[in-house]
Design an enzyme around this catalytic site. Structure first.
Site, PDB file in Angstrom:
ATOM      1  N   CYS A   1       0.786  -1.229   0.000  1.00 43.32           N
ATOM      2  CA  CYS A   1       0.000   0.000   0.000  1.00 43.32           C
ATOM      3  C   CYS A   1       0.819   1.280   0.000  1.00 43.32           C
ATOM      4  O   CYS A   1       1.991   1.273   0.327  1.00 43.32           O
ATOM      5  CB  CYS A   1      -0.881   0.047   1.235  1.00 43.32           C
ATOM      6  SG  CYS A   1      -2.023  -1.306   1.311  1.00 43.32           S
TER       7      CYS A   1
ATOM      8  N   GLY B   1       0.393   0.220  -5.017  1.00 45.17           N
ATOM      9  CA  GLY B   1      -0.886  -0.466  -4.861  1.00 45.17           C
ATOM     10  C   GLY B   1      -1.782  -0.118  -6.018  1.00 45.17           C
ATOM     11  O   GLY B   1      -2.006   1.060  -6.281  1.00 45.17           O
TER      12      GLY B   1
ATOM     13  N   ASN C   1      -0.154   1.266   5.798  1.00 47.36           N
ATOM     14  CA  ASN C   1       0.794   0.507   4.983  1.00 47.36           C
ATOM     15  C   ASN C   1       1.606  -0.380   5.926  1.00 47.36           C
ATOM     16  O   ASN C   1       2.252   0.132   6.845  1.00 47.36           O
ATOM     17  CB  ASN C   1       1.708   1.474   4.216  1.00 47.36           C
ATOM     18  CG  ASN C   1       2.810   0.768   3.430  1.00 47.36           C
ATOM     19  OD1 ASN C   1       3.866   1.324   3.204  1.00 47.36           O
ATOM     20  ND2 ASN C   1       2.580  -0.465   3.017  1.00 47.36           N
ATOM     21  N   GLY C   2       1.569  -1.687   5.682  1.00 45.81           N
ATOM     22  CA  GLY C   2       2.298  -2.621   6.551  1.00 45.81           C
ATOM     23  C   GLY C   2       1.397  -3.778   6.935  1.00 45.81           C
ATOM     24  O   GLY C   2       0.269  -3.872   6.463  1.00 45.81           O
TER      25      GLY C   2
ATOM     26  N   TYR D   1      13.693  -2.752  -4.729  1.00 50.24           N
ATOM     27  CA  TYR D   1      12.652  -2.836  -5.758  1.00 50.24           C
ATOM     28  C   TYR D   1      11.433  -1.951  -5.531  1.00 50.24           C
ATOM     29  O   TYR D   1      10.973  -1.298  -6.465  1.00 50.24           O
ATOM     30  CB  TYR D   1      12.189  -4.296  -5.881  1.00 50.24           C
ATOM     31  CG  TYR D   1      10.960  -4.481  -6.728  1.00 50.24           C
ATOM     32  CD1 TYR D   1      10.988  -4.283  -8.110  1.00 50.24           C
ATOM     33  CD2 TYR D   1       9.732  -4.832  -6.149  1.00 50.24           C
ATOM     34  CE1 TYR D   1       9.840  -4.437  -8.892  1.00 50.24           C
ATOM     35  CE2 TYR D   1       8.588  -4.991  -6.928  1.00 50.24           C
ATOM     36  CZ  TYR D   1       8.648  -4.793  -8.290  1.00 50.24           C
ATOM     37  OH  TYR D   1       7.524  -4.937  -9.045  1.00 50.24           O
TER      38      TYR D   1
END
Ligand code: SF4
Length: 507
Positions: free
Chosen positions: A24, A50, A133-134, A279
């Site tokens: 996300c 996302g 996010n996570g 990445y």
């Protein structure tokens, strides 16, 4: 205001080829009259984090009644699909505060629109919205406890437990309710929270995922990556520190300074996700306070030093090609260092990526298209024919794409094909917000970490990975930074619930 109906974008699985998927992106604005529009641009710049769904929540106050209101719009699809009608951003999502979220979800929970964030609830202290996010590593335990106590969950997402913990907190002040909730969750969270009067940004004690604080004039901005600041000419101020909670409210508006609190007394134990450098993050972002581009070049340089390619015929020139776009920067570093070491390496654009398949891609049936890579890449045959070719890529996950890429390159008639990877072999899953396939599906795990065997499966003349030591050497350490490398080493810095189901984690 009633909006004309726009067709619901068809929910689709991301078509990225065999790469770990980032879950996300989050974004937040405080104190800007066009908060929703800024959020839209912030989400657009972070689309790579996302691609399955997106949502924006804004807060404003009714002038006549003084009542606080939240406005919400979220749906499946890319950012441009979800906010296709401009009037959403100008006439519906009104207010000077907003949070937004781009989502990638794991299988099993992806069809449920209620899982698209931000989540909002109205409780005793007012409205509250959250975007995360996570992954929380103890959410299952907490959810079971809350369910046993009568809490009804609307989503399968780990993020929802935070809202329930806030709503059930015995603390008086809302800010303490949020701290109380965040003290109980473990794992990875970079979150933005919107209340009727404040924007709050918080990050777990390990700081797994990035979270940056910026300013645009007097307005405060929060984003997963600084590319979101660039698109709107906002200035990067600093990162939200591991274990920190930043409160942006009327006080911040008056003084120009956000309030910085600790989530609790626990000291920060930084373990930034090193894969963000390899990445996930965009090379034009600054994450964990450093330029991704710079780190990625160093990854390539260290790889060239540790994994040189020696052609069978020493007179042959080595052609180094990137796998667009994720290995572009590292490949430049690789060629630069290889030449410094005396190799006759030449950077070439040997693979061309189609940028247009994402929106319309139809999964081809096996008999129609054997090689899925061909829908995304083509080779420049004249560049590769009769050459010693080195393909530089950022990671190998299942190995299926890498194998097909090698086949594609071989069809162009090179003398030799070598493969170099700017990461160590991925052996283990991630529990902190990245979606990897099961260990058995990971080619490195399946081959027991035997690089020769992996190379054989890929069909290359030689295969070389970066070691964990060289990976860590490539990342900045000057401010005492520390990194998570669990997917390579199996050493998880934060314990994970033994029963934790990947499918229920979505942040
Ligand atoms: S396990 Fe890998 S992908 Fe997950 S946080 Fe650690 S380094 Fe990043």
């Amino acid at each position: 205001m009633a909006m004309p109906k726009t067709p619901t974008p068809r929910r689709r699985r991301r078509t990225a080829l065999d790469k770990p998927r980032c879950h996300c992106a989050v974004f937040g604005v405080y104190g800007h009259p066009a908060a929703a529009q800024l959020t839209y641009y912030g989400l657009l710049a972070q689309q790579h984090r996302g691609q399955e769904g997106s949502g924006i929540v804004t807060a404003d106050t009714d002038r006549a009644t003084g009542k606080h209101r939240f406005h919400v719009h979220k749906d499946f699809g890319l950012v441009n699909d979800v906010y296709r009608d401009d009037r959403l951003l100008t006439d519906v999502l009104t207010g000077s505060m907003a949070i937004g979220h781009n989502r990638y979800s794991t299988a099993g929970a992806a069809d449920n629109k209620t899982n698209v964030q931000p989540f909002t609830v109205l409780y005793k202290a007012g409205n509250i919205g959250i975007a995360h996010n996570g992954n929380l590593t103890n959410f299952r335990k907490i959810r079971k406890r809350l369910q046993d106590e009568g809490t009804i969950f609307q989503t399968t997402s780990d993020t929802e437990v935070i809202l329930h913990l806030i709503a059930r907190s015995k603390q008086d002040r809302q800010i303490d309710q949020i701290r109380d909730a965040l003290s109980q969750v473990q794992g990875a969270f970079s979150i933005v929270i919107l209340t009727d009067t404040a924007l709050i940004a918080a990050r777990d004690h390990a700081g797994f995922r990035p979270l940056a604080l910026g300013k645009k004039g007097n307005a405060f901005i929060v984003a997963s990556e600084t590319v979101a600041f660039d698109i709107m000419d906002a200035e990067y101020v600093r990162d939200v520190a591991p274990g920190e909670m930043v409160v942006i409210d009327r006080h911040a508006e008056d003084t120009g300074e956000a309030i910085s609190l600790r989530i609790n007394d626990q000291p920060a134990r930084p373990h930034h996700c090193i894969f963000e450098y390899i990445y996930f993050s965009r090379p034009d972002s600054q994450i964990f306070g450093h330029s991704v581009d710079k780190v990625r070049r160093k990854l390539g340089k260290n790889l060239a030093r540790s994994q040189p390619v020696t052609p069978k015929d020493p007179d042959d020139r080595v052609i180094v090609i990137n796998v667009p776009d994720s290995s572009n920067t590292a490949t430049m570093g690789y060629v630069q260092a290889a030449n410094k070491l005396g190799a006759k390496a030449k950077l070439e654009i040997g693979l061309i990526r189609s940028h247009y398949i994402g929106r319309t891609f139809i999964q081809p049936k096996q008999d129609v298209r054997e090689n899925k890579v061909k829908t995304k890449f083509n080779t420049v045959k004249g560049v590769l024919k009769d050459k010693v070719v080195v393909i530089v890529d950022d990671s190998i996950v299942r190995g299926t794409t890498s194998k097909q890429l090698v086949q594609l390159v071989r069809q162009a008639g090179p003398k030799e094909v070598h493969f170099r990877v700017t990461a160590p072999p991925i052996m283990y899953p991630c529990h902190y917000g990245m979606d990897f396939p099961t260990p058995k599906e990971l080619i490195a795990n399946r081959c027991g970490g035997d690089v020769g065997k992996i190379g054989e499966e890929l069909g290359v003349d030689s295969l070389g990975y970066l070691s964990i030591e060289d990976l860590l050497d490539s990342a900045p350490h000057e401010r005492g930074e520390n990194y998570c490398t669990a997917c390579f080493s199996g050493k998880y810095p934060i314990p994970v619930d033994s029963n934790q189901s990947k499918d229920e984690n979505e942040g």
